[in-house]
Design a protein around this motif. Structure first.
Motif, PDB file in Angstrom:
ATOM      1  N   THR A 103      48.673 -25.388  56.906  1.00 28.97           N
ATOM      2  CA  THR A 103      48.636 -26.059  58.210  1.00 28.97           C
ATOM      3  C   THR A 103      47.373 -25.681  58.968  1.00 28.97           C
ATOM      4  O   THR A 103      46.736 -26.538  59.601  1.00 28.97           O
ATOM      5  CB  THR A 103      49.889 -25.686  59.030  1.00 28.97           C
ATOM      6  OG1 THR A 103      51.052 -26.037  58.273  1.00 28.97           O
ATOM      7  CG2 THR A 103      49.926 -26.385  60.359  1.00 28.97           C
ATOM      8  N   ALA A 107      44.465 -28.121  60.093  1.00 23.89           N
ATOM      9  CA  ALA A 107      44.033 -28.175  61.496  1.00 23.89           C
ATOM     10  C   ALA A 107      42.527 -27.965  61.595  1.00 23.89           C
ATOM     11  O   ALA A 107      41.833 -28.666  62.358  1.00 23.89           O
ATOM     12  CB  ALA A 107      44.781 -27.133  62.320  1.00 23.89           C
ATOM     13  N   THR A 110      40.873 -31.104  60.447  1.00 24.07           N
ATOM     14  CA  THR A 110      41.009 -32.158  61.459  1.00 24.07           C
ATOM     15  C   THR A 110      40.057 -31.902  62.616  1.00 24.07           C
ATOM     16  O   THR A 110      39.387 -32.831  63.100  1.00 24.07           O
ATOM     17  CB  THR A 110      42.469 -32.213  61.965  1.00 24.07           C
ATOM     18  OG1 THR A 110      43.336 -32.417  60.854  1.00 24.07           O
ATOM     19  CG2 THR A 110      42.672 -33.319  62.962  1.00 24.07           C
TER      20      THR A 110
END
Length: 144
Positions: A103, A107, A110
């Protein structure tokens, strides 16, 4: 003389012997037999009680052995369950850490993508802002 042996004395001795024989036959022997029979019954009951006590002690020992074995097995099962729980907890922790790392990487990717897009979109705005600032600066210099 205080004691004279005559016919009455002999009859009293004979009377006593007859009384003693009847008393022995009617009362003493049956009473003795009853006492002996009762004593035998008491001895049998005591012997049976002793055997039952021995049997109860043996059964108590067996029960204690079974209880000890059951406690030992339950302790082993508890230790095994605790070990399995610790292993499962470790596996869950590792999966959670891997999920968290994935994750975080997603992140970061992103954010990097959005930052690159923002920087790419920012180029024309910066150029427009620079022209506007240069124009105002020239206007101020020319007005002065």
């Amino acid at each position: 003389m205080l004691l004279s042996i005559d016919g009455t004395f002999l009859i009293q001795i004979l009377n006593f012997l007859v009384f003693w024989t009847l008393l022995n036959y009617v009362f003493i022997r049956p009473t003795r037999r009853a006492i002996e029979a009762r004593q035998r019954a008491i001895d049998e009951v005591n012997h049976a009680a002793a055997e039952l006590r021995k049997r109860a002690e043996a059964l108590q020992a067996q029960a204690e052995a079974k209880l000890h074995d059951a406690r030992r097995r339950s302790d082993e099962m508890l230790r095994a369950a605790v070990a399995r729980a610790a292993e499962e907890t470790g596996a869950i922790d590792r999966r959670a850490a891997a999920d968290a790392a994935a994750t975080v990487q997603l992140a970061h990717a992103t954010v990097a993508t959005e930052r690159a897009e923002a920087i790419a979109k920012q180029g024309p705005l910066v150029a427009e802002l620079a022209r506007t600032m240069a124009a105002k600066a020239t206007d101020l210099v020319g007005a002065a």
